[in-house]
Design a protein around this motif. Structure first.
Motif, PDB file in Angstrom:
ATOM      1  N   PHE A 151       0.824  -1.208   0.000  1.00 25.49           N
ATOM      2  CA  PHE A 151       0.000   0.000   0.000  1.00 25.49           C
ATOM      3  C   PHE A 151       0.860   1.261   0.000  1.00 25.49           C
ATOM      4  O   PHE A 151       0.358   2.371  -0.093  1.00 25.49           O
ATOM      5  CB  PHE A 151      -0.979   0.034   1.177  1.00 25.49           C
ATOM      6  N   ASP A 152       2.169   1.114   0.098  1.00 23.92           N
ATOM      7  CA  ASP A 152       3.060   2.266   0.106  1.00 23.92           C
ATOM      8  C   ASP A 152       3.167   2.885  -1.289  1.00 23.92           C
ATOM      9  O   ASP A 152       2.967   2.230  -2.311  1.00 23.92           O
ATOM     10  CB  ASP A 152       4.438   1.861   0.629  1.00 23.92           C
ATOM     11  N   ASP A 153       3.543   4.158  -1.307  1.00 24.79           N
ATOM     12  CA  ASP A 153       3.502   4.938  -2.548  1.00 24.79           C
ATOM     13  C   ASP A 153       4.381   4.349  -3.649  1.00 24.79           C
ATOM     14  O   ASP A 153       4.060   4.492  -4.831  1.00 24.79           O
ATOM     15  CB  ASP A 153       3.931   6.377  -2.272  1.00 24.79           C
ATOM     16  N   TRP A 154       5.505   3.738  -3.292  1.00 23.19           N
ATOM     17  CA  TRP A 154       6.422   3.230  -4.322  1.00 23.19           C
ATOM     18  C   TRP A 154       5.713   2.256  -5.259  1.00 23.19           C
ATOM     19  O   TRP A 154       6.045   2.176  -6.445  1.00 23.19           O
ATOM     20  CB  TRP A 154       7.651   2.566  -3.699  1.00 23.19           C
ATOM     21  N   PHE A 155       4.694   1.528  -4.720  1.00 19.08           N
ATOM     22  CA  PHE A 155       3.951   0.611  -5.584  1.00 19.08           C
ATOM     23  C   PHE A 155       2.602   1.162  -6.017  1.00 19.08           C
ATOM     24  O   PHE A 155       2.247   1.106  -7.196  1.00 19.08           O
ATOM     25  CB  PHE A 155       3.753  -0.750  -4.910  1.00 19.08           C
ATOM     26  N   ILE A 156       1.797   1.672  -5.078  1.00 18.34           N
ATOM     27  CA  ILE A 156       0.447   2.124  -5.415  1.00 18.34           C
ATOM     28  C   ILE A 156       0.473   3.179  -6.515  1.00 18.34           C
ATOM     29  O   ILE A 156      -0.444   3.275  -7.328  1.00 18.34           O
ATOM     30  CB  ILE A 156      -0.277   2.651  -4.160  1.00 18.34           C
ATOM     31  N   GLY A 157       1.533   3.947  -6.585  1.00 17.78           N
ATOM     32  CA  GLY A 157       1.654   4.946  -7.635  1.00 17.78           C
ATOM     33  C   GLY A 157       1.757   4.366  -9.030  1.00 17.78           C
ATOM     34  O   GLY A 157       1.604   5.089 -10.020  1.00 17.78           O
ATOM     35  N   THR A 158       1.998   3.053  -9.143  1.00 14.20           N
ATOM     36  CA  THR A 158       2.043   2.408 -10.461  1.00 14.20           C
ATOM     37  C   THR A 158       0.671   1.911 -10.892  1.00 14.20           C
ATOM     38  O   THR A 158       0.516   1.448 -12.022  1.00 14.20           O
ATOM     39  CB  THR A 158       3.012   1.215 -10.464  1.00 14.20           C
ATOM     40  N   THR A 159      -0.320   1.970  -9.992  1.00 15.62           N
ATOM     41  CA  THR A 159      -1.672   1.501 -10.299  1.00 15.62           C
ATOM     42  C   THR A 159      -2.537   2.683 -10.743  1.00 15.62           C
ATOM     43  O   THR A 159      -2.076   3.822 -10.803  1.00 15.62           O
ATOM     44  CB  THR A 159      -2.319   0.835  -9.072  1.00 15.62           C
ATOM     45  N   ALA A 160      -3.799   2.398 -11.008  1.00 18.68           N
ATOM     46  CA  ALA A 160      -4.726   3.454 -11.424  1.00 18.68           C
ATOM     47  C   ALA A 160      -5.107   4.375 -10.269  1.00 18.68           C
ATOM     48  O   ALA A 160      -5.589   5.488 -10.491  1.00 18.68           O
ATOM     49  CB  ALA A 160      -5.983   2.832 -12.024  1.00 18.68           C
ATOM     50  N   LYS A 162      -4.037   6.760  -7.912  1.00 19.86           N
ATOM     51  CA  LYS A 162      -2.885   7.615  -7.650  1.00 19.86           C
ATOM     52  C   LYS A 162      -3.185   8.771  -6.694  1.00 19.86           C
ATOM     53  O   LYS A 162      -2.281   9.506  -6.317  1.00 19.86           O
ATOM     54  CB  LYS A 162      -2.360   8.185  -8.970  1.00 19.86           C
ATOM     55  N   ARG A 163      -4.435   8.942  -6.328  1.00 12.63           N
ATOM     56  CA  ARG A 163      -4.783  10.073  -5.475  1.00 12.63           C
ATOM     57  C   ARG A 163      -4.048   9.989  -4.136  1.00 12.63           C
ATOM     58  O   ARG A 163      -4.040   8.950  -3.461  1.00 12.63           O
ATOM     59  CB  ARG A 163      -6.299  10.083  -5.225  1.00 12.63           C
ATOM     60  N   GLY A 164      -3.431  11.102  -3.744  1.00  6.83           N
ATOM     61  CA  GLY A 164      -2.695  11.152  -2.487  1.00  6.83           C
ATOM     62  C   GLY A 164      -1.277  10.631  -2.579  1.00  6.83           C
ATOM     63  O   GLY A 164      -0.546  10.648  -1.581  1.00  6.83           O
ATOM     64  N   VAL A 165      -0.863  10.181  -3.772  1.00  2.95           N
ATOM     65  CA  VAL A 165       0.476   9.619  -3.949  1.00  2.95           C
ATOM     66  C   VAL A 165       1.384  10.666  -4.591  1.00  2.95           C
ATOM     67  O   VAL A 165       1.007  11.285  -5.589  1.00  2.95           O
ATOM     68  CB  VAL A 165       0.428   8.364  -4.841  1.00  2.95           C
ATOM     69  N   ASP A 449     -25.380  -4.663  -7.951  1.00  3.13           N
ATOM     70  CA  ASP A 449     -24.329  -4.243  -8.866  1.00  3.13           C
ATOM     71  C   ASP A 449     -23.326  -5.362  -9.119  1.00  3.13           C
ATOM     72  O   ASP A 449     -23.135  -6.250  -8.275  1.00  3.13           O
ATOM     73  CB  ASP A 449     -23.579  -3.035  -8.291  1.00  3.13           C
ATOM     74  N   ALA A 450     -22.672  -5.285 -10.267  1.00  2.00           N
ATOM     75  CA  ALA A 450     -21.578  -6.210 -10.561  1.00  2.00           C
ATOM     76  C   ALA A 450     -20.350  -5.817  -9.747  1.00  2.00           C
ATOM     77  O   ALA A 450     -20.175  -4.658  -9.367  1.00  2.00           O
ATOM     78  CB  ALA A 450     -21.256  -6.183 -12.055  1.00  2.00           C
ATOM     79  N   VAL A 451     -19.504  -6.801  -9.466  1.00  2.00           N
ATOM     80  CA  VAL A 451     -18.260  -6.514  -8.751  1.00  2.00           C
ATOM     81  C   VAL A 451     -17.395  -5.605  -9.615  1.00  2.00           C
ATOM     82  O   VAL A 451     -17.511  -5.586 -10.849  1.00  2.00           O
ATOM     83  CB  VAL A 451     -17.502  -7.803  -8.396  1.00  2.00           C
ATOM     84  N   LYS A 452     -16.527  -4.835  -8.954  1.00  2.00           N
ATOM     85  CA  LYS A 452     -15.678  -3.873  -9.647  1.00  2.00           C
ATOM     86  C   LYS A 452     -14.206  -4.146  -9.328  1.00  2.00           C
ATOM     87  O   LYS A 452     -13.894  -4.726  -8.287  1.00  2.00           O
ATOM     88  CB  LYS A 452     -16.033  -2.451  -9.203  1.00  2.00           C
ATOM     89  N   PRO A 453     -13.314  -3.723 -10.193  1.00  2.00           N
ATOM     90  CA  PRO A 453     -11.890  -3.887  -9.874  1.00  2.00           C
ATOM     91  C   PRO A 453     -11.485  -3.005  -8.705  1.00  2.00           C
ATOM     92  O   PRO A 453     -11.991  -1.879  -8.557  1.00  2.00           O
ATOM     93  CB  PRO A 453     -11.186  -3.447 -11.176  1.00  2.00           C
ATOM     94  N   VAL A 454     -10.611  -3.491  -7.858  1.00  2.00           N
ATOM     95  CA  VAL A 454     -10.112  -2.698  -6.736  1.00  2.00           C
ATOM     96  C   VAL A 454      -9.364  -1.481  -7.248  1.00  2.00           C
ATOM     97  O   VAL A 454      -9.543  -0.359  -6.749  1.00  2.00           O
ATOM     98  CB  VAL A 454      -9.195  -3.561  -5.831  1.00  2.00           C
ATOM     99  N   PHE A 455      -8.531  -1.686  -8.254  1.00  2.00           N
ATOM    100  CA  PHE A 455      -7.702  -0.602  -8.754  1.00  2.00           C
ATOM    101  C   PHE A 455      -8.432   0.123  -9.891  1.00  2.00           C
ATOM    102  O   PHE A 455      -8.293  -0.211 -11.072  1.00  2.00           O
ATOM    103  CB  PHE A 455      -6.354  -1.130  -9.227  1.00  2.00           C
ATOM    104  N   THR A 457      -9.998   4.328 -10.886  1.00  2.00           N
ATOM    105  CA  THR A 457      -9.766   5.725 -10.514  1.00  2.00           C
ATOM    106  C   THR A 457     -10.900   6.340  -9.722  1.00  2.00           C
ATOM    107  O   THR A 457     -10.696   7.247  -8.917  1.00  2.00           O
ATOM    108  CB  THR A 457      -9.526   6.573 -11.776  1.00  2.00           C
ATOM    109  N   HIS A 458     -12.153   5.862  -9.942  1.00  2.00           N
ATOM    110  CA  HIS A 458     -13.308   6.452  -9.269  1.00  2.00           C
ATOM    111  C   HIS A 458     -14.233   5.347  -8.753  1.00  2.00           C
ATOM    112  O   HIS A 458     -14.278   4.242  -9.286  1.00  2.00           O
ATOM    113  CB  HIS A 458     -14.110   7.346 -10.226  1.00  2.00           C
TER     114      HIS A 458
END
Length: 459
Positions: A151-160, A162-165, A449-455, A457-458
């Protein structure tokens, strides 16, 4: 008295009112389950969980794959309780810490030194820090096909998400493609002398053997016994990393204590410089570890006079004794009862059974079983052949009607013949509905609702 559906909504509202996301892991969120899934669970025992209305479900989530022996295993619980009686956590390192570290070191050849933590994100970040401290380099490479490292920025910043990173925190993380050594080689060519490490999972439902026919003989003939193992992607990555002065890190958060008692690294016959464990190592108790060769781990040492210090992991609860006692008990059980062998065997029966039910209904191209038996996954495809979250939700929804919670497939020692029968009975009914949904409009068969991806943007 409110109906279960109304009560479910009320509980969900209460959760979201006090917990951002409604749970402490996004994989447990409402958007990852069908609308008829229980909002809260009361307890678990063996392979089953109970909701707040006393309804029992056979569980294949197994606490996000962290429970391999079964919920509430009496020997593991007894070991943890014995450590609670000793004081839980002491002012200095405990004998329990020493025994646990020595046990893991004896079990895993690459684990010459160990630092314990409470979650996977912290120990993977620690592994990156060790690599950067040892090499004096900036960049780390991870495969885009592996969904989560930290969950640290070095990795989460590579996903969709990015807010707060801070962008510069994730900029040194480079992405390549699993099973494509040229994509990794291109990163080394683009950043000569600047890459500290390559980190990847040994395998998911995608394996590093590139379709080698040796996979058909797993687990009786593991990859380390295969004469063609030199072509294994993990071996290629290790060689490329070492040729370029980088460390080779395996994240065994999920594969550890499942593929083999000594980890997937032993199964594939490849030794990492650093390795991370968590989830199954303590049968659900909060415990994780970063381990590796002493040469690299000693960057965090304090007994090397004059050496520049690296502030590695410093966690009040890293040495918490109940979780370490649970680990010691769990690994003994895993060894004595050959738990990985059971996971492979049950997984094979489950995969074959589900595939047969799908084929009987003409769904072989629309409900697909993939991956080795120890890491089996189901893929739901629409009439266009593309993966369908809507159809996946319908299947999970109907499985719940049959008393089976299957958001994904994680098997434990507690899954036996009775559980297999229950699963296949529920799956037969679920696939009947699935078949009808494919013939008309699948949305008509979905409650909610259908399940959604964790990663994403909204929300």
């Amino acid at each position: 008295m409110p109906s279960p559906k109304t009560d479910n909504q009320s509980l969900s509202q209460r959760l979201h009112a006090v917990i951002p996301g409604g749970a402490h892991t996004y994989s447990r969120g409402d958007d990852q389950f069908p609308a008829n899934a229980p909002a809260l669970l009361e307890r678990g025992e063996g392979a089953y969980v109970w909701d707040t209305h006393g309804n029992r479900y056979l569980d294949y989530g197994m606490a996000l794959r962290s429970v391999t022996l079964g919920y509430g295993h009496p020997q593991v619980n007894a070991a943890a309780i014995a450590e609670i009686a000793k004081g839980v956590g002491l002012t200095r390192a405990s004998m329990t810490e020493l025994r646990a570290a020595e046990r893991l070191s004896q079990l895993i050849p690459a684990a010459e030194m160990i630092k314990f933590g409470k979650n996977g994100s912290n120990v993977t970040t620690a592994a990156v820090k060790i690599a950067r401290a040892y090499t004096g380099r900036r960049f780390v490479c991870v495969p885009r096909q592996h969904p989560f490292f930290s969950f640290d920025d070095w990795f989460i910043g590579t996903t969709a998400v990015k807010r707060g990173v801070l962008e510069d925190h994730s900029a040194p993380t480079l992405v390549f493609d699993y099973n494509d050594i040229n994509s990794l080689r291109a990163l080394f060519d683009a950043h000569p002398g600047e890459i500290a490490a390559v980190m990847l999972e040994p395998a998911t439902h995608i394996t590093p053997c590139g379709g080698c026919d040796g996979e058909t003989r797993w687990p009786e003939t593991p990859c380390h016994a295969c004469p063609n193992r030199g072509g294994n992607f993990l071996h290629q990555v290790r060689t490329l990393a070492h040729d370029n002065g980088a460390l080779f890190i395996l994240d065994e958060m999920i594969t550890g204590f499942r593929w083999h008692l000594k980890g997937a690294q032993h199964f594939f016959g490849v030794e990492p410089d650093l390795v991370t464990f968590g989830k199954a190592m303590a049968n659900g108790f909060a415990l994780a570890a970063v381990a590796g060769k002493a040469e690299f781990m000693e960057v965090g040492a304090i007994n090397k006079p004059g050496m520049e210090r690296t502030f590695l992991l410093s966690s009040t609860h890293g040495g918490e004794m109940p979780a370490l006692g649970a680990f010691l008990a769990a690994v003994d059980i895993c060894e004595q009862q050959d738990v990985p062998a059971h996971l492979w065997s049950y997984g094979q029966k489950l995969r074959d059974g589900l595939a047969a039910l799908a084929a009987e209904r003409g769904l072989a191209d629309h409900f697909v079983m993939e991956g080795p038996a120890v890491a089996v996954n189901y893929v739901t495809r629409g009439t266009d052949g593309a993966p369908s979250p809507l159809l996946r939700t319908i299947f999970a929804q109907e499985m719940l009607r049959g008393g089976v919670m299957m958001p994904w497939i994680s098997v434990s020692l507690a899954h036996g013949d009775a559980e297999l029968d229950l699963t296949l009975t529920a799956a037969a009914a679920a696939l009947d509905v699935y078949s009808r949904a494919l013939e008309t409009d699948p949305a008509d068969f979905l409650n909610g609702d259908a399940v959604k991806p964790v990663f994403r943007t909204h929300n």
